[in-house]
Design an enzyme around this catalytic site. Structure first.
Site, PDB file in Angstrom:
ATOM      1  N   HIS A 232       0.805  -1.212   0.000  1.00  0.00           N
ATOM      2  CA  HIS A 232       0.000   0.000   0.000  1.00  0.00           C
ATOM      3  C   HIS A 232       0.849   1.278   0.000  1.00  0.00           C
ATOM      4  N   TYR A 236       1.653   5.098  -2.692  1.00  0.00           N
ATOM      5  CA  TYR A 236       1.912   6.511  -2.387  1.00  0.00           C
ATOM      6  C   TYR A 236       3.340   6.901  -2.737  1.00  0.00           C
ATOM      7  N   HIS A 383      -9.367   0.512 -11.510  1.00  0.00           N
ATOM      8  CA  HIS A 383      -8.993   1.525 -10.510  1.00  0.00           C
ATOM      9  C   HIS A 383      -7.524   1.915 -10.644  1.00  0.00           C
ATOM     10  N   PHE A 384      -6.641   0.917 -10.729  1.00  0.00           N
ATOM     11  CA  PHE A 384      -5.244   1.361 -10.709  1.00  0.00           C
ATOM     12  C   PHE A 384      -4.715   1.783 -12.074  1.00  0.00           C
ATOM     13  N   HIS A 385      -5.463   1.494 -13.142  1.00  0.00           N
ATOM     14  CA  HIS A 385      -5.037   2.119 -14.393  1.00  0.00           C
ATOM     15  C   HIS A 385      -5.447   3.591 -14.426  1.00  0.00           C
ATOM     16  N   ARG A 448     -10.107 -10.478 -12.475  1.00  0.00           N
ATOM     17  CA  ARG A 448      -8.810 -10.016 -12.966  1.00  0.00           C
ATOM     18  C   ARG A 448      -7.871 -11.216 -13.073  1.00  0.00           C
ATOM     19  N   ARG A 449      -6.695 -11.016 -13.629  1.00  0.00           N
ATOM     20  CA  ARG A 449      -5.639 -12.022 -13.676  1.00  0.00           C
ATOM     21  C   ARG A 449      -6.127 -13.354 -14.244  1.00  0.00           C
TER      22      ARG A 449
HETATM   23 FE1  HAS Z   1      -5.870   2.072  -4.581  1.00  0.00          FE
HETATM   24  C1  HAS Z   1      -6.116  -1.373  -4.846  1.00  0.00           C
HETATM   25  C2  HAS Z   1      -8.070   2.043  -1.937  1.00  0.00           C
HETATM   26  C3  HAS Z   1      -5.415   5.479  -4.108  1.00  0.00           C
HETATM   27  C4  HAS Z   1      -3.125   1.977  -6.656  1.00  0.00           C
HETATM   28  N1  HAS Z   1      -4.837   0.589  -5.577  1.00  0.00           N
HETATM   29  C5  HAS Z   1      -5.113  -0.754  -5.573  1.00  0.00           C
HETATM   30  C6  HAS Z   1      -4.171  -1.450  -6.405  1.00  0.00           C
HETATM   31  C7  HAS Z   1      -3.293  -0.503  -6.901  1.00  0.00           C
HETATM   32  C8  HAS Z   1      -3.733   0.778  -6.366  1.00  0.00           C
HETATM   33  C9  HAS Z   1      -2.093  -0.736  -7.802  1.00  0.00           C
HETATM   34  O1  HAS Z   1      -9.275  -0.042  -0.031  1.00  0.00           O
HETATM   35  C10 HAS Z   1      -4.199  -2.954  -6.721  1.00  0.00           C
HETATM   36  C11 HAS Z   1      -3.178  -3.767  -6.065  1.00  0.00           C
HETATM   37  C12 HAS Z   1      -3.309  -5.196  -6.499  1.00  0.00           C
HETATM   38  O2  HAS Z   1      -2.656  -5.591  -7.503  1.00  0.00           O
HETATM   39  O3  HAS Z   1      -4.101  -5.945  -5.878  1.00  0.00           O
HETATM   40  N2  HAS Z   1      -6.647   3.491  -3.301  1.00  0.00           N
HETATM   41  C13 HAS Z   1      -7.537   3.273  -2.317  1.00  0.00           C
HETATM   42  C14 HAS Z   1      -7.893   4.545  -1.663  1.00  0.00           C
HETATM   43  C15 HAS Z   1      -7.128   5.518  -2.288  1.00  0.00           C
HETATM   44  C16 HAS Z   1      -6.336   4.840  -3.300  1.00  0.00           C
HETATM   45  C17 HAS Z   1      -8.853   4.750  -0.528  1.00  0.00           C
HETATM   46  N3  HAS Z   1      -4.544   3.458  -5.267  1.00  0.00           N
HETATM   47  C18 HAS Z   1      -4.518   4.797  -4.949  1.00  0.00           C
HETATM   48  C19 HAS Z   1      -3.420   5.441  -5.610  1.00  0.00           C
HETATM   49  C20 HAS Z   1      -2.758   4.454  -6.329  1.00  0.00           C
HETATM   50  C21 HAS Z   1      -3.485   3.218  -6.097  1.00  0.00           C
HETATM   51  C22 HAS Z   1      -3.079   6.910  -5.477  1.00  0.00           C
HETATM   52  C23 HAS Z   1      -1.558   4.527  -7.194  1.00  0.00           C
HETATM   53  C24 HAS Z   1      -0.907   5.604  -7.504  1.00  0.00           C
HETATM   54  N4  HAS Z   1      -6.914   0.626  -3.615  1.00  0.00           N
HETATM   55  C25 HAS Z   1      -7.724   0.822  -2.538  1.00  0.00           C
HETATM   56  C26 HAS Z   1      -8.217  -0.484  -2.052  1.00  0.00           C
HETATM   57  C27 HAS Z   1      -7.644  -1.471  -2.872  1.00  0.00           C
HETATM   58  C28 HAS Z   1      -6.834  -0.739  -3.838  1.00  0.00           C
HETATM   59  C29 HAS Z   1      -9.113  -0.757  -0.923  1.00  0.00           C
HETATM   60  C30 HAS Z   1      -7.823  -2.994  -2.768  1.00  0.00           C
HETATM   61  C31 HAS Z   1      -8.865  -3.471  -3.678  1.00  0.00           C
HETATM   62  C32 HAS Z   1      -8.980  -4.977  -3.668  1.00  0.00           C
HETATM   63  O4  HAS Z   1      -9.996  -5.481  -3.163  1.00  0.00           O
HETATM   64  O5  HAS Z   1      -8.075  -5.664  -4.148  1.00  0.00           O
HETATM   65  C33 HAS Z   1      -7.106   6.986  -1.914  1.00  0.00           C
HETATM   66  O6  HAS Z   1      -5.783   7.361  -1.594  1.00  0.00           O
HETATM   67  C34 HAS Z   1      -7.630   7.897  -3.002  1.00  0.00           C
HETATM   68  C35 HAS Z   1      -7.721   9.360  -2.550  1.00  0.00           C
HETATM   69  C36 HAS Z   1      -7.868  10.300  -3.724  1.00  0.00           C
HETATM   70  C37 HAS Z   1      -8.842  11.206  -3.890  1.00  0.00           C
HETATM   71  C38 HAS Z   1      -8.852  12.090  -5.119  1.00  0.00           C
HETATM   72  C39 HAS Z   1      -8.350  13.517  -4.867  1.00  0.00           C
HETATM   73  C40 HAS Z   1      -8.272  14.294  -6.162  1.00  0.00           C
HETATM   74  C41 HAS Z   1      -7.222  15.058  -6.564  1.00  0.00           C
HETATM   75  C42 HAS Z   1      -7.269  15.690  -7.955  1.00  0.00           C
HETATM   76  C43 HAS Z   1      -7.714  17.134  -7.950  1.00  0.00           C
HETATM   77  C44 HAS Z   1      -7.970  17.588  -9.369  1.00  0.00           C
HETATM   78  C45 HAS Z   1      -7.926  18.864  -9.811  1.00  0.00           C
HETATM   79  C46 HAS Z   1      -8.250  19.172 -11.252  1.00  0.00           C
HETATM   80  C47 HAS Z   1      -7.580  20.000  -8.920  1.00  0.00           C
HETATM   81  C48 HAS Z   1      -9.929  11.385  -2.891  1.00  0.00           C
HETATM   82  C49 HAS Z   1      -6.024  15.306  -5.722  1.00  0.00           C
HETATM   83  C50 HAS Z   1      -9.616  19.779 -11.274  1.00  0.00           C
HETATM   84  C51 HAS Z   1     -10.050  20.246 -12.622  1.00  0.00           C
HETATM   85  C52 HAS Z   1     -11.355  20.318 -13.015  1.00  0.00           C
HETATM   86  C53 HAS Z   1     -11.663  20.901 -14.342  1.00  0.00           C
HETATM   87  C54 HAS Z   1     -12.477  19.815 -12.189  1.00  0.00           C
HETATM   88  C1  HEM Z   2      -2.666  -5.233 -15.625  1.00  0.00           C
HETATM   89  C2  HEM Z   2      -3.196  -3.263 -20.031  1.00  0.00           C
HETATM   90  C3  HEM Z   2      -0.282   0.428 -18.773  1.00  0.00           C
HETATM   91  C4  HEM Z   2       0.095  -1.418 -14.302  1.00  0.00           C
HETATM   92  C5  HEM Z   2      -3.093  -4.989 -16.922  1.00  0.00           C
HETATM   93  C6  HEM Z   2      -3.999  -5.837 -17.665  1.00  0.00           C
HETATM   94  C7  HEM Z   2      -4.159  -5.268 -18.899  1.00  0.00           C
HETATM   95  C8  HEM Z   2      -3.354  -4.085 -18.933  1.00  0.00           C
HETATM   96  C9  HEM Z   2      -5.019  -5.779 -20.041  1.00  0.00           C
HETATM   97  C10 HEM Z   2      -4.444  -7.214 -17.226  1.00  0.00           C
HETATM   98  C11 HEM Z   2      -5.693  -7.426 -16.583  1.00  0.00           C
HETATM   99  C12 HEM Z   2      -5.818  -8.814 -16.009  1.00  0.00           C
HETATM  100  O1  HEM Z   2      -5.840  -9.836 -16.743  1.00  0.00           O
HETATM  101  O2  HEM Z   2      -5.951  -8.900 -14.794  1.00  0.00           O
HETATM  102  C13 HEM Z   2      -2.375  -2.136 -20.093  1.00  0.00           C
HETATM  103  C14 HEM Z   2      -2.087  -1.388 -21.287  1.00  0.00           C
HETATM  104  C15 HEM Z   2      -1.284  -0.347 -20.928  1.00  0.00           C
HETATM  105  C16 HEM Z   2      -1.060  -0.456 -19.507  1.00  0.00           C
HETATM  106  C17 HEM Z   2      -2.597  -1.728 -22.669  1.00  0.00           C
HETATM  107  C18 HEM Z   2      -0.675   0.740 -21.782  1.00  0.00           C
HETATM  108  C19 HEM Z   2      -0.039   0.522 -22.868  1.00  0.00           C
HETATM  109  C20 HEM Z   2       0.046   0.263 -17.432  1.00  0.00           C
HETATM  110  C21 HEM Z   2       0.855   1.188 -16.675  1.00  0.00           C
HETATM  111  C22 HEM Z   2       0.942   0.670 -15.400  1.00  0.00           C
HETATM  112  C23 HEM Z   2       0.208  -0.585 -15.390  1.00  0.00           C
HETATM  113  C24 HEM Z   2       1.458   2.485 -17.193  1.00  0.00           C
HETATM  114  C25 HEM Z   2       1.660   1.188 -14.190  1.00  0.00           C
HETATM  115  C26 HEM Z   2       2.456   2.194 -14.135  1.00  0.00           C
HETATM  116  C27 HEM Z   2      -0.568  -2.640 -14.303  1.00  0.00           C
HETATM  117  C28 HEM Z   2      -0.590  -3.540 -13.165  1.00  0.00           C
HETATM  118  C29 HEM Z   2      -1.374  -4.651 -13.548  1.00  0.00           C
HETATM  119  C30 HEM Z   2      -1.836  -4.389 -14.899  1.00  0.00           C
HETATM  120  C31 HEM Z   2       0.093  -3.329 -11.812  1.00  0.00           C
HETATM  121  C32 HEM Z   2      -1.766  -5.849 -12.686  1.00  0.00           C
HETATM  122  C33 HEM Z   2      -0.908  -7.013 -12.845  1.00  0.00           C
HETATM  123  C34 HEM Z   2      -1.395  -8.147 -11.978  1.00  0.00           C
HETATM  124  O3  HEM Z   2      -2.632  -8.278 -11.747  1.00  0.00           O
HETATM  125  O4  HEM Z   2      -0.558  -8.898 -11.511  1.00  0.00           O
HETATM  126  N1  HEM Z   2      -2.718  -3.936 -17.718  1.00  0.00           N
HETATM  127  N2  HEM Z   2      -1.733  -1.546 -19.033  1.00  0.00           N
HETATM  128  N3  HEM Z   2      -0.334  -0.788 -16.634  1.00  0.00           N
HETATM  129  N4  HEM Z   2      -1.315  -3.171 -15.325  1.00  0.00           N
HETATM  130 FE1  HEM Z   2      -1.551  -2.352 -17.158  1.00  0.00          FE
HETATM  131 CU    CU Z   3      -3.928   0.273  -0.861  1.00  0.00          CU
END
Ligand code: HAS
Ligand code: HEM
Ligand code: CU
Length: 556
Positions: A232, A236, A383-385, A448-449
């Site tokens: 986790h 960040y 979510h994470f894309h 997934r996966r």
């Molecule tokens: Fe997540 C699963 C909960 C944030 C990445 N997350 C994942 C996984 C990844 C990931 C890679 O609670 C999968 C891992 C795996 O392979 O199993 N996530 C959260 C929560 C947040 C969160 C509560 N995640 C992230 C961030 C990631 C990321 C950041 C990567 C960089 N996530 C989860 C949970 C799972 C999870 C569960 C497990 C799911 C499962 O069952 O497997 C929070 O930190 C999010 C807070 C963010 C906000 C948004 C604030 C908005 C901002 C933009 C402002 C925009 C402006 C532009 C100013 C509340 C700062 C405005 C312009 C206009 C024109 C309107």
């Molecule tokens: C998984 C596509 C870019 C991180 C996947 C999956 C697809 C995909 C189809 C698999 C889903 C599954 O079978 O579960 C793509 C394409 C991309 C792209 C087409 C752009 C060309 C990225 C980037 C990141 C990323 C930029 C991170 C920086 C991941 C991760 C997984 C994933 C962490 C999960 C692997 C796992 O479940 O073990 N992506 N993705 N991807 N992708 Fe991407």
């Molecule tokens: Cu997390």
């Protein structure tokens, strides 16, 4: 910000990196994009396989491909880019790197690179098909864990170098708060070091002995828990460098000011405190952890949303104040005042926009009952894309467009701005399709996966297929964006000579001073340790006390 710091920064305007620092930055950034390209080929193939459009040539497994994609994208592309950007931030705000720091940075780079090359070869040889999360009982070749140890050790060597430079600056500037970007870099590194202790523990104490055959069985719960203790805060570690750009670089690019230096620092401190004791939100559906401790960690998860909301608030404030200075009125008048033709702004801005639904999805995931609906489905992949592969990746692309010329003594031209904007749009459109389809079909239950299957033409699974085809289309568009990115980088490396600025924002001259207590790292690390002990001691002791015989390693 103190006067001296401001003076130092304006002195530094027209700043050029020392050539040795430029090389270090460039090496990290180019290596990162190399990983992105290979990762994108795997990603494209995954989309096409799941859409039923191609079958993998005999010998390549879907899991193998997915491991390559996850490792190269999530672990390698991010980490290399982050170190490149952080070295640039340090050199820009604390002065040229000291010779011993440069040596440590190169040692770090070398260790990471040995680890990455070895790890990639093993994945290609099908000796490490354990996905990027590599927890037990999956078992890879021992060399794969040795490769991971090299990568982690490399990051520690680089982090140590960064701390040396930072301490030297503070000794030379007693009583002053450090420049904001340097503070943020230190916070990011502290978070990383505390987090990687967990992954180091599971690799050295569990996975390596298992794969060497020294132990026959392994405690799966402990391995998953140690992984998510790391996994986790890992997200960040990807996010904070993007926030560094949003807080400090973007105000300068739009010709505005940093809304509040103290607020920015406070949000980074909150990330250090709350991003670690929350790993259980990835394990909500697992037996073996009592609901009480899951509840505690979910509460802490909602705490870590707060600094992101602070970030959104302060970005809106910067945008609005800048818009008003230009005579724009009304709630959204500022939208018209933004420099959309400037890729240094546009790419990260697109990242911010996408990060709003991304964060909302995270809050859904973290809610226990809803996690039951989405866990292990393509919703989570969606979510994470949006978070790492868009909010963060688009910001990194936006940084690269000025950082590469800044590191090589060249200039970003109007033509390259235009190409960059096209590339950003293509990414956003591709992601809309791919991630949109993933979210929708995830809610319908598609896991997934998993490679292409209709589960023996099961009616429900057949119904998922149109979404999978949309996913494949989105993935193909994303791949086109990666090709455009590569073309842009090649052109950037041959751009006309000149000085490209590192855009470094400032606060208003009459801003209040930054409280010094924000920089008491000893205090923050102390609180992190207390929080981690509070959130993990009892459930961890449970897992060890009530451990069964353990599982045998599994090779896919
Ligand atoms: Fe997540 C699963 C909960 C944030 C990445 N997350 C994942 C996984 C990844 C990931 C890679 O609670 C999968 C891992 C795996 O392979 O199993 N996530 C959260 C929560 C947040 C969160 C509560 N995640 C992230 C961030 C990631 C990321 C950041 C990567 C960089 N996530 C989860 C949970 C799972 C999870 C569960 C497990 C799911 C499962 O069952 O497997 C929070 O930190 C999010 C807070 C963010 C906000 C948004 C604030 C908005 C901002 C933009 C402002 C925009 C402006 C532009 C100013 C509340 C700062 C405005 C312009 C206009 C024109 C309107
Ligand atoms: C998984 C596509 C870019 C991180 C996947 C999956 C697809 C995909 C189809 C698999 C889903 C599954 O079978 O579960 C793509 C394409 C991309 C792209 C087409 C752009 C060309 C990225 C980037 C990141 C990323 C930029 C991170 C920086 C991941 C991760 C997984 C994933 C962490 C999960 C692997 C796992 O479940 O073990 N992506 N993705 N991807 N992708 Fe991407
Ligand atoms: Cu997390």
């Amino acid at each position: 910000m103190t006067d001296t710091v401001l003076a130092k920064q304006s002195e530094a305007d027209g700043h050029r990196f020392a050539p040795q620092d430029g090389k270090l930055i460039l090496a990290h950034v180019l290596f990162a994009f190399g990983a992105l390209v290979i990762g994108a080929i795997a990603g494209l193939l995954q989309g096409l396989v799941r859409g039923g459009i191609v079958t993998l040539p005999a010998g390549i497994g879907y899991y193998q491909l997915l491991t390559a994609h996850g490792v190269l994208m999530a672990l390698i592309f991010t980490t290399y880019f982050i170190f490149g950007f952080i070295w640039a931030s340090i050199a820009r705000t604390l002065g040229d790197l000291m010779p011993q720091v440069r040596r440590m940075a190169w040692v770090g780079f070398a260790l990471m690179t040995i680890g990455t090359l070895l790890g990639t070869v093993l994945i290609l040889l099908n000796q490490a098909t354990v996905l990027y999360t590599f927890y037990a009982p999956m078992k890879a070749s021992p060399l794969f864990y040795i490769a991971l140890v090299h990568v982690v050790a490399g990051t520690w060597a680089s982090a140590a170098g960064l701390f040396v430079q930072y301490r030297y600056w503070r000794r030379k500037h007693p009583g002053q708060t450090s420049p904001l970007l340097a503070f943020m870099s230190v916070a990011t590194m502290i978070l990383w070091i505390v987090a990687t202790l967990g992954v180091a523990a599971t690799i050295l104490a569990q996975l390596l002995p298992l794969s060497l055959g020294w132990t026959e069985r392994v405690n799966v719960m402990v391995s998953r828990t140690l992984f998510w203790y790391f996994g986790h805060p890992l997200v960040y570690f990807w996010l904070l460098p993007a926030y560094m750009c949003w807080y400090v670089v973007i105000p300068k690019v739009i010709g505005g000011r940093i809304f509040s230096d103290s607020l920015a620092r406070l949000s980074f401190v909150l990330f250090v405190l709350f991003s670690i004791p929350v790993g259980f939100h990835h394990q909500l559906m697992e037996p073996g952890i009592s609901p009480l401790w899951k509840f505690v960690q979910v509460v802490l998860t909602f705490m870590v949303v707060i600094p992101s909301l602070m970030t959104a608030f302060s970005l809106f404030a910067t945008f609005e104040l800048t818009g008003r200075e230009r005579g724009r009125r009304g709630l959204f008048g500022w939208l018209k005042a933004m420099p959309y033709k400037d890729v240094r702004f546009f790419a990260p801005f697109m990242g911010m926009l996408i990060f709003i639904p991304a964060g909302a999805g995270g809050i859904v995931n973290a809610s226990n009952q809803m996690n039951g609906v989405v866990h292990n489905t393509l919703w989570v992949t969606g979510h994470f894309h949006l978070t790492v592969a868009s909010g963060v990746a688009l910001t990194f692309f936006g940084i690269a467009y000025w950082l590469i010329p800044a590191a090589t003594g060249r200039k970003l031209t109007p033509k390259l701005h235009r190409l960059g904007i096209v590339q950003t749009w293509v990414w956003a459109v591709g992601m809309l399709f791919m991630s949109g389809a993933m979210h929708s079909v995830g809610l319908l239950g598609s896991p997934r996966r998993t490679a292409y299957t209709t589960y023996g033409d099961n009616a429900e699974a057949v119904g998922w297929m149109p979404y999978h085809v949309v996913m494949a289309v989105g993935g193909t568009i994303l791949f086109v964006s990666v090709v455009l990115l590569v073309i842009n980088i090649v052109l950037l490396l041959r751009a006309p000579r000149g000085v490209e600025e590192f855009p470094l924002g400032e606060t208003a001259p009459d801003s209040p001073a930054v409280p010094v207590w924000l920089e008491r790292w000893g205090l923050w690390v102390g609180i992190v340790i207390v929080l981690v002990l509070f959130a993990y001691t009892v459930p961890f002791a449970d897992m060890i006390q009530h451990a069964g015989p353990g599982a045998k390693g599994v090779v896919t």
